[in-house]
Design a protein around this motif. Structure first.
Motif, PDB file in Angstrom:
ATOM      1  N   ALA A 115       0.840  -1.203   0.000  1.00  0.00           N
ATOM      2  CA  ALA A 115       0.000   0.000   0.000  1.00  0.00           C
ATOM      3  C   ALA A 115       0.876   1.254   0.000  1.00  0.00           C
ATOM      4  N   GLY A 119       1.176   4.163  -2.839  1.00  0.00           N
ATOM      5  CA  GLY A 119       0.973   5.561  -2.460  1.00  0.00           C
ATOM      6  C   GLY A 119       2.141   6.439  -2.864  1.00  0.00           C
ATOM      7  N   SER A 161      -2.493   5.465   1.575  1.00  0.00           N
ATOM      8  CA  SER A 161      -1.848   4.173   1.828  1.00  0.00           C
ATOM      9  C   SER A 161      -2.337   3.551   3.132  1.00  0.00           C
TER      10      SER A 161
END
Length: 181
Positions: A115, A119, A161
């Motif tokens: 994540a 991001g 994120s």
């Protein structure tokens, strides 16, 4: 009982992939919006002006990529709605990008690193595509406060994120609770 996500013999369908991307992306984007709103209330931080994003996209359909200033460009009908739809659509696309690399198995054991990588990597989109096209220059360098605009992008994508990671855990818990794992 093995689930479709756990089975190594059955490849997840495109529908499952799309649903997962939509759920994760919408949750992560809503998380970002919630944090941004709280920052606005607590710290008087200005809110993102999604009408400018929508305006830029509408002008793209006319073949106009670059502007001196998107703020000075003639407003267009539907720009605010398009800006919001685009904002959530981009969140879904970013979630889909992460799932394209991790597969749906990420939902079984969400980890922050994928994540975070998505991001961080997606900061390049506003820095090198949107901001130059909107008249802000590469990475906002043509603005009076480029460091502020750069830190806003980095912080927003980090918050996204975190939202993506939290969404993964919530989906995992929901699937376990419903027995759909």
């Amino acid at each position: 009982m093995n689930s479709v996500l756990e089975s190594k013999r059955i490849k997840p369908s495109r529908v499952q992939f799309f649903i997962a991307a939509v759920v994760l992306g919408i949750f992560a984007t809503a998380f970002l919006d919630t944090i941004n709103y709280l920052q606005h209330v607590v710290f008087n931080k200005p809110l993102t002006r999604y009408e400018y994003i929508g305006r830029w996209v509408i002008y793209l359909t006319d073949g106009m990529f670059s502007h001196q200033s998107i703020k000075a460009a003639e407003p267009r009908a539907g720009e605010l709605l398009l800006g919001w739809i685009g904002h959530y659509g981009i969140g879904v696309a970013f979630a889909g990008l992460m799932l394209a690399f991790t597969g749906l198995r990420w939902i079984q054991a969400p980890s922050f690193l994928p994540a975070f990588i998505v991001g961080l990597a997606t900061c390049s989109i506003p820095f090198f595509i949107m901001y130059p096209g909107m008249g802000y220059g590469i990475a906002g360098l043509s603005t009076p406060t480029p460091t502020m605009i750069q830190s806003k992008v980095l912080l927003s994508h980090f918050i996204f994120s975190v939202g993506l990671y939290l969404a993964g855990w919530l989906v995992k818990k929901w699937l376990a609770k419903t027995g759909a794992r």
